[in-house]
Design a protein around this motif. Structure first.
Motif, PDB file in Angstrom:
ATOM      1  N   LEU B  18       1.018  -1.160  -0.009  1.00 22.71           N
ATOM      2  CA  LEU B  18       0.021   0.177  -0.022  1.00 22.71           C
ATOM      3  C   LEU B  18       0.901   1.213   0.079  1.00 22.71           C
ATOM      4  N   ALA B  19       0.774   1.953  -1.106  1.00 26.32           N
ATOM      5  CA  ALA B  19       1.399   3.494  -1.272  1.00 26.32           C
ATOM      6  C   ALA B  19       0.291   4.264  -0.548  1.00 26.32           C
ATOM      7  N   ILE B  20       0.673   5.139   0.191  1.00 23.43           N
ATOM      8  CA  ILE B  20      -0.197   6.245   0.469  1.00 23.43           C
ATOM      9  C   ILE B  20       0.167   7.581   0.289  1.00 23.43           C
ATOM     10  N   VAL B  21      -0.504   8.466  -0.234  1.00 28.09           N
ATOM     11  CA  VAL B  21      -0.280   9.764  -0.706  1.00 28.09           C
ATOM     12  C   VAL B  21      -0.793  10.884  -0.114  1.00 28.09           C
ATOM     13  N   GLY B  22      -0.189  11.497   1.168  1.00 24.87           N
ATOM     14  CA  GLY B  22      -0.708  12.369   2.007  1.00 24.87           C
ATOM     15  C   GLY B  22      -0.715  11.964   3.419  1.00 24.87           C
ATOM     16  N   ALA B  23      -0.045  12.438   4.343  1.00 29.09           N
ATOM     17  CA  ALA B  23       0.145  12.397   5.779  1.00 29.09           C
ATOM     18  C   ALA B  23      -0.736  13.246   6.674  1.00 29.09           C
ATOM     19  N   GLY B  24      -2.016  13.363   6.364  1.00 30.47           N
ATOM     20  CA  GLY B  24      -3.109  14.053   7.275  1.00 30.47           C
ATOM     21  C   GLY B  24      -3.633  12.868   7.927  1.00 30.47           C
ATOM     22  N   PRO B  25      -4.742  13.151   8.687  1.00 32.32           N
ATOM     23  CA  PRO B  25      -5.481  12.270   9.491  1.00 32.32           C
ATOM     24  C   PRO B  25      -6.097  10.950   8.679  1.00 32.32           C
ATOM     25  N   ALA B  26      -6.400  10.936   7.546  1.00 30.95           N
ATOM     26  CA  ALA B  26      -6.555   9.719   6.592  1.00 30.95           C
ATOM     27  C   ALA B  26      -5.563   8.963   6.519  1.00 30.95           C
ATOM     28  N   GLY B  27      -4.471   9.730   5.610  1.00 30.41           N
ATOM     29  CA  GLY B  27      -3.348   9.093   5.412  1.00 30.41           C
ATOM     30  C   GLY B  27      -2.638   8.296   6.621  1.00 30.41           C
ATOM     31  N   VAL B 308      -6.672   2.003  -6.940  1.00 31.11           N
ATOM     32  CA  VAL B 308      -6.652   3.222  -6.719  1.00 31.11           C
ATOM     33  C   VAL B 308      -7.908   3.503  -5.576  1.00 31.11           C
ATOM     34  N   MET B 309      -7.512   3.758  -4.387  1.00 34.57           N
ATOM     35  CA  MET B 309      -8.579   4.410  -3.519  1.00 34.57           C
ATOM     36  C   MET B 309      -8.194   5.757  -3.000  1.00 34.57           C
ATOM     37  N   VAL B 310      -9.365   6.197  -2.411  1.00 40.35           N
ATOM     38  CA  VAL B 310      -9.259   7.540  -1.761  1.00 40.35           C
ATOM     39  C   VAL B 310     -10.030   7.575  -0.476  1.00 40.35           C
ATOM     40  N   ALA B 311      -9.207   8.294   0.528  1.00 35.46           N
ATOM     41  CA  ALA B 311      -9.853   8.414   1.710  1.00 35.46           C
ATOM     42  C   ALA B 311      -9.490   9.839   2.389  1.00 35.46           C
ATOM     43  N   GLY B 312     -10.369  10.146   3.270  1.00 33.66           N
ATOM     44  CA  GLY B 312     -10.267  11.853   3.759  1.00 33.66           C
ATOM     45  C   GLY B 312     -11.038  12.699   2.907  1.00 33.66           C
ATOM     46  N   GLY B 319     -14.464  16.272   7.279  1.00 30.89           N
ATOM     47  CA  GLY B 319     -13.701  16.604   8.573  1.00 30.89           C
ATOM     48  C   GLY B 319     -12.626  15.783   9.125  1.00 30.89           C
ATOM     49  N   ALA B 320     -11.740  16.083  10.019  1.00 28.96           N
ATOM     50  CA  ALA B 320     -10.637  15.209  10.236  1.00 28.96           C
ATOM     51  C   ALA B 320     -11.085  13.812  10.923  1.00 28.96           C
ATOM     52  N   ALA B 322     -13.863  11.983  10.589  1.00 29.69           N
ATOM     53  CA  ALA B 322     -14.424  10.963   9.620  1.00 29.69           C
ATOM     54  C   ALA B 322     -13.483  10.667   8.799  1.00 29.69           C
ATOM     55  N   ALA B 323     -12.398  11.737   8.404  1.00 32.16           N
ATOM     56  CA  ALA B 323     -11.305  11.536   7.540  1.00 32.16           C
ATOM     57  C   ALA B 323     -10.372  10.181   7.980  1.00 32.16           C
ATOM     58  N   ALA B 324     -10.269  10.209   9.481  1.00 25.64           N
ATOM     59  CA  ALA B 324      -9.203   9.181  10.037  1.00 25.64           C
ATOM     60  C   ALA B 324     -10.009   7.773   9.650  1.00 25.64           C
ATOM     61  N   LEU B 325     -11.260   7.994  10.139  1.00 25.52           N
ATOM     62  CA  LEU B 325     -12.195   6.788  10.306  1.00 25.52           C
ATOM     63  C   LEU B 325     -11.929   6.152   8.573  1.00 25.52           C
ATOM     64  N   SER B 326     -12.176   7.049   7.686  1.00 24.85           N
ATOM     65  CA  SER B 326     -12.149   6.433   6.465  1.00 24.85           C
ATOM     66  C   SER B 326     -11.017   5.940   5.876  1.00 24.85           C
ATOM     67  N   GLY B 327      -9.769   6.477   6.434  1.00 26.29           N
ATOM     68  CA  GLY B 327      -8.406   5.949   6.283  1.00 26.29           C
ATOM     69  C   GLY B 327      -8.450   4.696   6.880  1.00 26.29           C
ATOM     70  N   GLU B 328      -8.929   4.332   7.902  1.00 17.12           N
ATOM     71  CA  GLU B 328      -8.805   2.958   8.600  1.00 17.12           C
ATOM     72  C   GLU B 328      -9.590   2.141   7.778  1.00 17.12           C
ATOM     73  N   ILE B 329     -10.666   2.482   7.251  1.00 20.71           N
ATOM     74  CA  ILE B 329     -11.513   1.770   6.453  1.00 20.71           C
ATOM     75  C   ILE B 329     -11.208   1.262   5.345  1.00 20.71           C
ATOM     76  N   ALA B 330     -10.331   2.153   4.682  1.00 18.56           N
ATOM     77  CA  ALA B 330      -9.788   1.991   3.431  1.00 18.56           C
ATOM     78  C   ALA B 330      -8.459   1.063   3.638  1.00 18.56           C
ATOM     79  N   ALA B 331      -7.735   1.130   4.572  1.00 17.60           N
ATOM     80  CA  ALA B 331      -6.873   0.169   4.875  1.00 17.60           C
ATOM     81  C   ALA B 331      -7.080  -1.166   5.135  1.00 17.60           C
ATOM     82  N   ILE B 332      -8.304  -1.633   5.713  1.00 23.51           N
ATOM     83  CA  ILE B 332      -8.845  -2.825   6.047  1.00 23.51           C
ATOM     84  C   ILE B 332      -9.330  -3.399   4.713  1.00 23.51           C
ATOM     85  N   ALA B 333      -9.824  -2.520   3.849  1.00 23.70           N
ATOM     86  CA  ALA B 333     -10.397  -3.084   2.515  1.00 23.70           C
ATOM     87  C   ALA B 333      -9.329  -3.336   1.663  1.00 23.70           C
TER      88      ALA B 333
END
Lengths: 110, 467
Positions: B18-27, B308-312, B319-320, B322-333
């Motif tokens: 998994l390559a993640i682009v962006g180190a905000g809450p979602a990343g 290719v997936m998108v989170a956050g 908002g931050a 929900a962004a973090a939650l969507s990042g976790e969900i994408a990682a699990i998927a």
């Protein structure tokens, strides 16, 4: 205009700003440090030579462009202050020759 | 899918899950969860420190009293600490400038290269909505987000600034300035008349978002108590000056106002930063509620492009939290799609995150209605107003091109260079789509957006040629 509410966290280091020596805190965000130093405008535009200054501070607007250590079009809001750095204002459009030495023929012209 | 250096990926030999682009809450949240699930993860971020814009510099903030930036900001420090300890590889100050299914090209302080990635997660966050008013390119005019970034990175402020616009971030930055003891000249609130009444009718759905609402009301009360001059229902906002900002002018009702000032901070809400997702070819649609482009995603964040997936907030403003939650969900998927966990495990892990995300987002329709930017501040009406800041293309030029029968934004670009400067349409794309739609009576979806191409940020020929 812009001022810091706290003492600089980095030691003051000398950088070259349009050929003049200025002291900025090492490691500080370069665009912020330049704004505090009263620098401006950062550049003039290629089309109408209008003066521009940083706008977004997060790397999306490209208004804060400057020549850093000979490389044009660098986003100062994405850079940090480094000792000895050379920052130059950009006037108008860049040319591909701006980062390379002038051709020998040009050098010989009086 | 774009042709490019993808074929070199195998030669480099490096492959990550998994390559993640962006180190905000979602990343960050995605990286933590993916690493826990045993995935090989690398995170690229264009900032020198993790946190994104919302938690910018949170691990080493300037020595301001903690109440200035507030608990919601400092809460990000825990996430940053978990991210740095997660085992995910982290590449700060790095640009990802090319992506294709299964690979990406990057450049940074340690050089660059091309990396094979089984999944790519775009967590590119949000940016402030373009706010094209007369004079918005003058030196002295910045965004409210910029004011906040200067505070977070360097405790740097401007005295006697005017703040203008609408939206939660605007009020937050004003409150942060006041807590730091900085004088504010005025707050010019452009929230249209009637917005509160319309929004209140949507409050019913927002009971579970009451914490967010309480915080918002608290900010407004804080600003009132501080005695800041507030003008409401501000129309015809303009920045005035020759070579730099001298004054701001506006109307309240029928009364014209002018206020001398040297610094103006503008804000009109935030929109997804979609350039990366558009460049890789993800299908996007116009969101009428948020008035922006957003990628078409399934519940786990999978885009229309395989792998290719998108989170956050890059997938729609939420908002931050929900962004973090969507990042976790994408990682699990992603772990599930790569066969690392079974479907039952995936569903068991995602279910509680999904319900927390749903609760957190219940307040969005209320906020979107309350802070829906007025048409006049999204679709300029004066011909002299610049739409494209980079190439200095004004509204009048675009209207004339449209009047002559130009079919869409890509042709506008070819005729006028609008959107062809270094920002690659980030600061004019939404305006061009909406202006075109307004002038022709078509929907933003029918008008479309610029075709965004790689490289998604300007890089040198040396970067493209490789090491």
């Amino acid at each position: 205009m812009f001022r810091s509410l706290t003492e600089p966290t980095g030691r003051l280091v000398t950088v070259s700003l349009d050929g003049r020596s200025v002291e900025l805190p090492e490691g500080d965000n370069l665009a912020v440090a330049l704004l505090r130093a009263g620098h401006g405008p950062f550049r003039t535009t290629p089309v109408k030579a209008a003066p521009r200054m940083p706008y977004c501070m997060m790397g999306v607007c490209f208004e804060c462009l400057a020549e850093i250590d000979g490389v044009p079009n660098r986003q100062t809001c994405q850079e940090r202050v480094v000792p000895g750095q050379s920052i130059r204002r950009q006037d108008g459009a860049r040319s591909t020759g701006s980062a390379v030495p002038p051709a020998p023929a040009a050098r010989g012209t009086p | 899918m774009t042709a490019g250096p993808a074929h070199q990926a195998a030669a480099d030999g490096a492959t990550v899950d998994l390559a993640i682009v962006g180190a905000g809450p979602a990343g960050m949240a995605a990286a933590i969860r993916a690493a826990e699930l045993g995935l090989a993860v690398v995170v690229f971020d264009d900032q020198p420190a993790p946190g994104g814009q919302i938690y910018r510099n949170v691990a080493h903030p300037p020595p301001l009293p903690r109440h200035v930036l507030g608990p919601d900001y400092h809460a990000g420090a825990a996430l940053v600490a978990r991210f740095l300890a997660s085992g995910a590889a982290y590449r700060p100050s790095s640009l990802v400038w090319h992506m294709a299914e299964g690979s990406l090209s990057h450049t940074g302080p340690d050089g660059g290269g091309t990396l094979a990635a089984r999944r790519i997660l775009l967590a590119t966050g949000a940016m402030e909505r373009p706010f094209p008013v007369p004079g918005w390119t003058l030196p002295g005019v910045m965004t409210a987000g910029a004011a906040q970034i200067m505070l977070k990175t360097s405790a740097t402020v401007a005295d006697d600034a005017v703040f203008a616009g609408s939206g939660p971030l605007l009020y937050l930055v004003v409150a942060q300035y006041l807590r730091a003891g900085i004088r504010i000249r005025a707050l010019l609130d452009t929230t249209p008349r009637g917005a509160r009444r319309r929004a209140l009718s949507r409050l019913g759905s927002a009971w579970s978002g009451r914490t967010t609402l309480a915080k918002g009301l608290g900010l407004l009360a804080e600003i009132r108590r501080a005695g800041v001059t507030v003008h409401r229902h501000v129309t015809d906002l303009a920045a005035v000056g020759a070579d730099r900002l001298d004054a701001v002018t506006w109307r309240s009702g029928t009364v014209r106002h002018r206020l001398d000032c040297r610094t103006l901070f503008l804000h009109q809400g935030i929109v997804p930063n979609v350039n990366a997702a558009m460049a890789v070819g993800c299908r996007h649609g116009w969101d009428e509620g948020q008035l922006c482009w957003r990628p078409a995603l399934d519940a786990a964040g999978r885009s229309s492009v395989a792998g290719v997936m998108v989170a956050g907030d890059g997938g729609g403003i939420a908002g931050a939290v929900a962004a973090a939650l969507s990042g976790e969900i994408a990682a699990i998927a992603a772990a599930s799609d790569l066969g690392r966990i079974d479907d039952a495990t995936r569903d068991r892990l995602i279910a509680p995150l999904e319900s927390r995300r749903r609760r957190d987002m219940a307040v969005r329709p209320f906020l979107e209605t309350l802070y829906r930017p007025a048409d006049a501040y999204r679709i300029p009406s004066q011909d002299e107003t610049l739409v494209c800041r980079c190439e200095e293309v004004d509204r009048g030029t675009l209207a004339e091109i449209v009047r002559r029968g130009c079919p869409g934004p890509n042709q506008i670009k070819a005729f006028s260079r609008c959107g062809m400067g270094p920002c690659q349409g980030r600061l004019c794309g939404h305006t061009v789509t909406e202006l075109f739609a307004d002038l022709t009576g078509r929907s933003p979806d029918a008008v479309g957006h610029y075709r965004i191409r790689m490289p998604i940020k300007p890089v040198t020929l040396g970067d493209i040629a490789g090491p």
